[in-house]
Design an enzyme around this catalytic site. Structure first.
Site, short mmCIF file in Angstrom:
data_model
loop_
_atom_site.label_atom_id
_atom_site.label_comp_id
_atom_site.label_asym_id
_atom_site.label_seq_id
_atom_site.Cartn_x
_atom_site.Cartn_y
_atom_site.Cartn_z
CE LYS A 54 29.65 58.41 -7.73
NZ LYS A 54 29.77 58.50 -6.05
CD GLN A 98 32.27 57.73 -3.71
OE1 GLN A 98 31.70 58.61 -4.54
NE2 GLN A 98 31.89 57.12 -3.47
CG ASP A 121 24.40 60.14 -3.25
OD1 ASP A 121 24.98 59.25 -3.97
OD2 ASP A 121 26.07 60.04 -2.79
N1 GUN Z 1 30.02 54.67 -2.06
C1 GUN Z 1 29.08 53.62 -2.23
N2 GUN Z 1 28.18 54.42 -3.45
C2 GUN Z 1 27.90 55.24 -2.48
C3 GUN Z 1 27.55 56.16 -3.39
O1 GUN Z 1 25.81 55.48 -4.16
N3 GUN Z 1 27.39 57.50 -3.23
C4 GUN Z 1 28.49 58.10 -2.68
N4 GUN Z 1 28.32 59.45 -1.82
N5 GUN Z 1 28.82 56.91 -2.21
C5 GUN Z 1 29.69 55.81 -2.22
#
Ligand code: GUN
Length: 296
Positions: A54, A98, A121
């Site tokens: 990311k 995350q 998100d």
């Molecule tokens: N953990 C697994 N997929 C995601 C996601 O799309 N966003 C976040 N923040 N954590 C995750």
């Protein structure tokens, strides 16, 4: 019949290229860069890889990223105060925490504390709720948003198609089903959500015109579970032992790709399908947050 391979890697690269141009002109116009704060707690290796990817995507596109890395021993209150500071920092346009978080931290409490205007998100209940009642100006959760984009590339008109989602997570299954049932988006599907409580899941999966596999079980969807001509979107990211290379692991999806590809109209590979799209849509949401916060 050999299925069309839905190239998520290329599609995501195309989306990122478009965003890069948008960002350059936005920066030119207002003299500021979009900024995404990425919060990672602990040392989960998979989460570390996702966060690294990311941050790299931000750098590629001209988005500033602010990594907040903390030990798993952080208290819930400490994390909540980090989020409170990011919420009020005018230089931060988007915030991502995350998941998963360490067990002693209440994930919901953390997600609910985020300013919905910075929730790129799309996990805050305000954004999820608005999406569910059909509002279009919301941050859509990145993985289902990316899946929808991939579906539209091979099936531009999904109205009346039966979309079956295997899995009911808050991150993928539930929002995916809600997005695709909406009348006012590129959706308008008949939707079924199914999960492991069904005595025979194939009763549902065999009806799918579009099948989204998001159950987290390696190669769970086998050829007898799908009908000919189905569009298959595999959200699975399962690390398994690689029998061809003892001591090594490999990534496989929730779909038995080699068998299902011979029945499908189109299918996403793992890796190179949904994964890169999640990040591209996160970048898209971040640019959108930046625009809104700057009245552009
Ligand atoms: N953990 C697994 N997929 C995601 C996601 O799309 N966003 C976040 N923040 N954590 C995750």
């Amino acid at each position: 019949m050999m299925a069309i391979l839905i190239d998520g890697k290329q599609t995501a690269a195309d989306i990122r290229a478009g965003l890069k141009q948008d960002i350059a002109s936005l920066v030119n116009e207002c003299g500021k860069k979009p900024c995404l704060a990425v919060v990672l707690i602990g040392d989960n290796p998979a989460s570390q890889v996702y966060v690294r990817n990311k941050v790299a995507a931000c750098a590629e596109l001209g988005i500033e990223s602010r990594e907040v890395l903390r030990d798993a021993s952080i208290t819930e209150d400490e994390l909540l105060s980090i989020l409170a500071a990011l919420n009020t920092d005018p230089a931060v346009n988007g915030i991502l925490v995350q998941l998963p978080l360490p067990k002693h931290i209440d994930e919901k409490k953390v997600l609910y504390s985020m300013d919905p205007a910075k929730d790129v998100d799309g996990f805050h209940p305000f954004n999820i709720g608005r999406m569910m009642i059909g509002d279009t100006d919301v941050f859509l959760p990145c993985t289902p948003f990316g899946c929808q984009e991939l579906i539209s590339r091979v099936m531009p008109d999904t109205a009346g198609k039966h979309l079956v989602v295997v899995g009911r997570s808050n991150i993928v299954g539930k929002p995916m089903a809600n997005m695709m049932v909406q009348k006012n988006r590129n959706a308008n599907c008949i939707v079924t959500i199914c999960h492991t409580a069904a005595p025979d899941l194939s009763v549902y999966t065999r009806q799918a015109d579009i099948l989204v596999a998001a159950c987290g079980v390696p190669r769970f969807i086998t050829a007898p579970m799908v009908k000919d001509g189905v569009v298959v979107i595999d959200v699975g990211m399962n690390r398994i032992d690689d029998v061809a290379n003892p001591g090594k692991t490999r990534l496989v999806g929730d779909v038995d790709f080699d068998a299902v590809k011979d029945k499908a109209l189109a299918i996403t590979p793992v890796p190179g399908g949904v994964g890169p799209m999640t990040i591209a849509m996160l970048m898209k949401n971040t640019v959108r947050a930046f625009r809104i916060q700057n009245g552009m």
